[in-house]
Motif scaffolding. Sequence first.
Motif, PDB file in Angstrom:
ATOM      1  N   ASN A  12       0.810  -1.229   0.000  1.00 43.49           N
ATOM      2  CA  ASN A  12       0.000   0.000   0.000  1.00 43.49           C
ATOM      3  C   ASN A  12       0.842   1.277   0.000  1.00 43.49           C
ATOM      4  OD1 ASN A  12      -2.315  -1.581  -0.003  1.00 43.49           O
ATOM      5  ND2 ASN A  12      -2.372  -1.655   2.237  1.00 43.49           N
ATOM      6  N   ALA A  13       2.028   1.208  -0.662  1.00 37.96           N
ATOM      7  CA  ALA A  13       2.815   2.441  -0.839  1.00 37.96           C
ATOM      8  C   ALA A  13       2.035   3.388  -1.754  1.00 37.96           C
ATOM      9  CB  ALA A  13       4.167   2.107  -1.458  1.00 37.96           C
ATOM     10  N   PHE A  14       2.248   4.695  -1.567  1.00 36.89           N
ATOM     11  CA  PHE A  14       1.569   5.714  -2.376  1.00 36.89           C
ATOM     12  C   PHE A  14       2.297   5.949  -3.685  1.00 36.89           C
ATOM     13  CE2 PHE A  14      -0.984   7.044   1.209  1.00 36.89           C
ATOM     14  CZ  PHE A  14      -2.103   7.591   0.587  1.00 36.89           C
ATOM     15  N   SER A  15       1.697   5.522  -4.789  1.00 35.00           N
ATOM     16  CA  SER A  15       2.196   5.916  -6.107  1.00 35.00           C
ATOM     17  C   SER A  15       1.828   7.391  -6.313  1.00 35.00           C
ATOM     18  CB  SER A  15       1.541   5.063  -7.184  1.00 35.00           C
ATOM     19  OG  SER A  15       0.161   5.360  -7.222  1.00 35.00           O
ATOM     20  N   GLY A  16       2.349   7.988  -7.390  1.00 34.09           N
ATOM     21  CA  GLY A  16       1.994   9.384  -7.685  1.00 34.09           C
ATOM     22  C   GLY A  16       0.509   9.543  -7.940  1.00 34.09           C
ATOM     23  N   SER A  17      -0.069   8.627  -8.731  1.00 37.63           N
ATOM     24  CA  SER A  17      -1.497   8.773  -9.048  1.00 37.63           C
ATOM     25  C   SER A  17      -2.357   8.586  -7.793  1.00 37.63           C
ATOM     26  CB  SER A  17      -1.917   7.785 -10.146  1.00 37.63           C
ATOM     27  OG  SER A  17      -1.698   6.470  -9.724  1.00 37.63           O
ATOM     28  N   MET A  18      -1.876   7.791  -6.841  1.00 39.41           N
ATOM     29  CA  MET A  18      -2.643   7.626  -5.585  1.00 39.41           C
ATOM     30  C   MET A  18      -2.637   8.923  -4.767  1.00 39.41           C
ATOM     31  SD  MET A  18      -1.462   3.801  -4.554  1.00 39.41           S
ATOM     32  CE  MET A  18      -2.141   3.758  -2.901  1.00 39.41           C
ATOM     33  N   MET A  19      -1.517   9.665  -4.835  1.00 37.69           N
ATOM     34  CA  MET A  19      -1.495  10.957  -4.117  1.00 37.69           C
ATOM     35  C   MET A  19      -2.569  11.876  -4.701  1.00 37.69           C
ATOM     36  SD  MET A  19       2.572  11.633  -3.606  1.00 37.69           S
ATOM     37  CE  MET A  19       3.649  10.270  -3.129  1.00 37.69           C
ATOM     38  N   LEU A  20      -2.674  11.875  -6.032  1.00 39.84           N
ATOM     39  CA  LEU A  20      -3.694  12.707  -6.683  1.00 39.84           C
ATOM     40  C   LEU A  20      -5.100  12.223  -6.321  1.00 39.84           C
ATOM     41  CD1 LEU A  20      -2.032  12.984 -10.202  1.00 39.84           C
ATOM     42  CD2 LEU A  20      -2.124  14.753  -8.450  1.00 39.84           C
ATOM     43  N   GLU A  21      -5.269  10.895  -6.295  1.00 38.41           N
ATOM     44  CA  GLU A  21      -6.588  10.340  -5.962  1.00 38.41           C
ATOM     45  C   GLU A  21      -6.983  10.653  -4.525  1.00 38.41           C
ATOM     46  OE1 GLU A  21      -7.946   6.211  -6.730  1.00 38.41           O
ATOM     47  OE2 GLU A  21      -6.556   6.310  -8.422  1.00 38.41           O
ATOM     48  N   LEU A  22      -5.976  10.632  -3.637  1.00 39.84           N
ATOM     49  CA  LEU A  22      -6.283  10.938  -2.233  1.00 39.84           C
ATOM     50  C   LEU A  22      -6.874  12.350  -2.126  1.00 39.84           C
ATOM     51  CD1 LEU A  22      -6.126  10.137   0.806  1.00 39.84           C
ATOM     52  CD2 LEU A  22      -3.878  11.232   0.863  1.00 39.84           C
ATOM     53  N   GLU A  23      -6.274  13.291  -2.863  1.00 42.05           N
ATOM     54  CA  GLU A  23      -6.791  14.661  -2.814  1.00 42.05           C
ATOM     55  C   GLU A  23      -8.246  14.702  -3.308  1.00 42.05           C
ATOM     56  OE1 GLU A  23      -6.233  17.356  -5.775  1.00 42.05           O
ATOM     57  OE2 GLU A  23      -6.155  19.124  -4.500  1.00 42.05           O
ATOM     58  N   GLN A  24      -8.516  13.950  -4.375  1.00 36.30           N
ATOM     59  CA  GLN A  24      -9.870  13.919  -4.934  1.00 36.30           C
ATOM     60  C   GLN A  24     -10.866  13.353  -3.914  1.00 36.30           C
ATOM     61  OE1 GLN A  24     -11.068  15.302  -7.570  1.00 36.30           O
ATOM     62  NE2 GLN A  24     -13.100  14.467  -7.037  1.00 36.30           N
ATOM     63  N   ARG A  25     -10.441  12.297  -3.214  1.00 34.03           N
ATOM     64  CA  ARG A  25     -11.323  11.660  -2.214  1.00 34.03           C
ATOM     65  C   ARG A  25     -11.602  12.618  -1.056  1.00 34.03           C
ATOM     66  NH1 ARG A  25     -13.246   8.537  -5.779  1.00 34.03           N
ATOM     67  NH2 ARG A  25     -12.214   6.551  -6.113  1.00 34.03           N
ATOM     68  N   VAL A  26     -10.549  13.323  -0.628  1.00 36.35           N
ATOM     69  CA  VAL A  26     -10.742  14.281   0.473  1.00 36.35           C
ATOM     70  C   VAL A  26     -11.716  15.370   0.030  1.00 36.35           C
ATOM     71  CG1 VAL A  26      -9.577  16.057   1.864  1.00 36.35           C
ATOM     72  CG2 VAL A  26      -8.544  13.795   1.611  1.00 36.35           C
ATOM     73  N   ARG A  27     -11.572  15.797  -1.231  1.00 38.97           N
ATOM     74  CA  ARG A  27     -12.487  16.810  -1.776  1.00 38.97           C
ATOM     75  C   ARG A  27     -13.934  16.307  -1.705  1.00 38.97           C
ATOM     76  NH1 ARG A  27     -11.014  20.855  -5.168  1.00 38.97           N
ATOM     77  NH2 ARG A  27      -9.018  19.873  -5.538  1.00 38.97           N
ATOM     78  N   GLU A  28     -14.138  15.025  -2.055  1.00 39.53           N
ATOM     79  CA  GLU A  28     -15.500  14.453  -2.008  1.00 39.53           C
ATOM     80  C   GLU A  28     -16.039  14.464  -0.569  1.00 39.53           C
ATOM     81  OE1 GLU A  28     -15.926  10.607  -4.104  1.00 39.53           O
ATOM     82  OE2 GLU A  28     -14.183  11.215  -5.272  1.00 39.53           O
ATOM     83  N   LEU A  29     -15.147  14.179   0.381  1.00 40.27           N
ATOM     84  CA  LEU A  29     -15.594  14.120   1.783  1.00 40.27           C
ATOM     85  C   LEU A  29     -15.900  15.509   2.333  1.00 40.27           C
ATOM     86  CD1 LEU A  29     -13.189  11.353   3.127  1.00 40.27           C
ATOM     87  CD2 LEU A  29     -15.678  11.194   2.923  1.00 40.27           C
ATOM     88  N   GLU A  30     -15.212  16.528   1.804  1.00 42.34           N
ATOM     89  CA  GLU A  30     -15.435  17.895   2.309  1.00 42.34           C
ATOM     90  C   GLU A  30     -16.872  18.355   2.105  1.00 42.34           C
ATOM     91  OE1 GLU A  30     -10.973  19.883   1.947  1.00 42.34           O
ATOM     92  OE2 GLU A  30     -12.262  19.878   0.189  1.00 42.34           O
ATOM     93  N   THR A  31     -17.537  17.771   1.128  1.00 47.62           N
ATOM     94  CA  THR A  31     -18.908  18.227   0.850  1.00 47.62           C
ATOM     95  C   THR A  31     -19.954  17.164   1.212  1.00 47.62           C
ATOM     96  OG1 THR A  31     -18.579  17.465  -1.407  1.00 47.62           O
ATOM     97  CG2 THR A  31     -18.237  19.805  -1.007  1.00 47.62           C
ATOM     98  N   TRP A  32     -19.552  16.182   2.022  1.00 42.78           N
ATOM     99  CA  TRP A  32     -20.496  15.117   2.407  1.00 42.78           C
ATOM    100  C   TRP A  32     -21.276  15.579   3.646  1.00 42.78           C
ATOM    101  CZ3 TRP A  32     -19.465   9.831   5.108  1.00 42.78           C
ATOM    102  CH2 TRP A  32     -20.601   8.999   4.921  1.00 42.78           C
ATOM    103  N   THR A  33     -22.372  16.283   3.416  1.00 41.09           N
ATOM    104  CA  THR A  33     -23.070  16.905   4.546  1.00 41.09           C
ATOM    105  C   THR A  33     -23.755  15.881   5.453  1.00 41.09           C
ATOM    106  OG1 THR A  33     -24.861  17.296   2.994  1.00 41.09           O
ATOM    107  CG2 THR A  33     -23.499  19.187   3.534  1.00 41.09           C
ATOM    108  N   GLU A  34     -24.049  14.686   4.932  1.00 38.00           N
ATOM    109  CA  GLU A  34     -24.728  13.677   5.773  1.00 38.00           C
ATOM    110  C   GLU A  34     -23.737  12.804   6.543  1.00 38.00           C
ATOM    111  OE1 GLU A  34     -25.109  13.371   2.280  1.00 38.00           O
ATOM    112  OE2 GLU A  34     -26.714  14.841   2.183  1.00 38.00           O
ATOM    113  N   GLY A  35     -22.430  13.015   6.321  1.00 40.04           N
ATOM    114  CA  GLY A  35     -21.429  12.133   6.928  1.00 40.04           C
ATOM    115  C   GLY A  35     -21.137  12.482   8.378  1.00 40.04           C
ATOM    116  N   LYS A  36     -20.640  11.484   9.117  1.00 46.55           N
ATOM    117  CA  LYS A  36     -20.256  11.707  10.510  1.00 46.55           C
ATOM    118  C   LYS A  36     -18.790  11.349  10.744  1.00 46.55           C
ATOM    119  CE  LYS A  36     -24.800  10.343  12.303  1.00 46.55           C
ATOM    120  NZ  LYS A  36     -25.467   9.402  13.217  1.00 46.55           N
ATOM    121  N   ALA A  37     -18.272  10.370  10.003  1.00 47.48           N
ATOM    122  CA  ALA A  37     -16.922   9.882  10.315  1.00 47.48           C
ATOM    123  C   ALA A  37     -16.297   9.243   9.086  1.00 47.48           C
ATOM    124  CB  ALA A  37     -16.996   8.855  11.443  1.00 47.48           C
TER     125      ALA A  37
END
Length: 300
Positions: A69-94
């Motif tokens: 599970n080392a971070f490739s370059g594309s995984m670093m980019l994907e992580l940012e995208q996933r965090v972006r998705e979570l930033e707007t998840w108004t129904e989420g708790k955790a």
Amino acid sequence: MSVCGAARCRGAVRRILQQNRAVCSHTSGSTPEGIREKLQAFPGGSVELQKQRDSGVALLTVNNPARMNAFSGSMMLELEQRVRELETWTEGKAVIVQGAAGTFCSGSDLNAVRALANPHDGMKMCEFMQNTLTRLLRLPLISVALVEGRALGGGAELTTACDFRLMTSDGVIQFVHKHMGLVPGWGGAARLVRIVGSQNALKLLSGAKKVDPDTGKQMGLVDEVLHCSSGEGNALSHAERWLGQFIQGPAPVIQAAKRVVVSGRELPLDEALQTERSVFGTVWGGPANLEALALKPKHK
Ligand SMILES: CCCC(=O)SCCNC(=O)CCNC(=O)[C@H](O)C(C)(C)COP(=O)(O)OP(=O)(O)OC[C@H]1O[C@@H](n2cnc3c(N)ncnc32)[C@H](O)[C@@H]1OP(=O)(O)O
């Protein structure tokens, strides 16, 4: 929620987004585009996001098992995208951050590290990951790193970008950077000092010490030891059970609790108090508050 409550809520959310925009443009002030192209040139693995709408708990999985599970370059980019998705998840708790196949994350993909070995690219990659991990820690969701197996180098840094760390009995967190002739660069040192204090942080970084669950618990790095082994497949359900004690109730109230903690942790007192008032305004007179008042609860 009342019209005023909704307006106050939008104001508080705007403040957090402004903070995050400031994070995105800090330090050099240059755009991250150059480093995005370079990271894209190192593909492999993925970062997966599963939002469990019933529980309000998302699973963020670092998935590159052939490289621990080392971070490739594309995984670093994907992580940012996933965090972006979570930033707007108004129904989420955790959110639970985990690694695939019974191990957490072995840090940066060493092939990418070799190719980006010049200081300019190294600093740009660090800036990119610092921004993403700062945004992960600031999410209005309670975040938990579920450490099964090994969390090494950048993987150890990733654990510090969560509010809590849970570890299976055979888990290990190790800031191996010194053995690589490095120090943390994804913000892990700054966060580690805040979690375990400067004495312990210095010991962990200068000694590249392996932290087992008991040592981690003693120094405050690990919040709970899960009595199961990596890869057994039930660590996640143990983690969800542990998390359950903090996420009962409506999402806006849980998110408000996280927001006041983030501002208390990061802002000067006057600004933190101001943010606390704004966030308070989003829940005061809200549905959960009115329901509780109607029930006249006794907190025995
Ligand atoms: C600012 C960020 C700084 C950083 O993160 S620098 C990177 C720090 N991490 C490391 O140095 C980890 C190096 N790897 C290891 O120590 C060991 O592979 C590790 C994780 C203890 C696992 O040991 P074992 O269980 O014996 O398994 P193994 O060595 O055969 O590994 C299985 C395959 O995974 C690969 N792997 C593990 N960590 C990697 C990494 N970070 N980047 C690229 N490839 C990595 C490893 O090369 C091996 O691949 P292969 O089977 O030889 O093709």
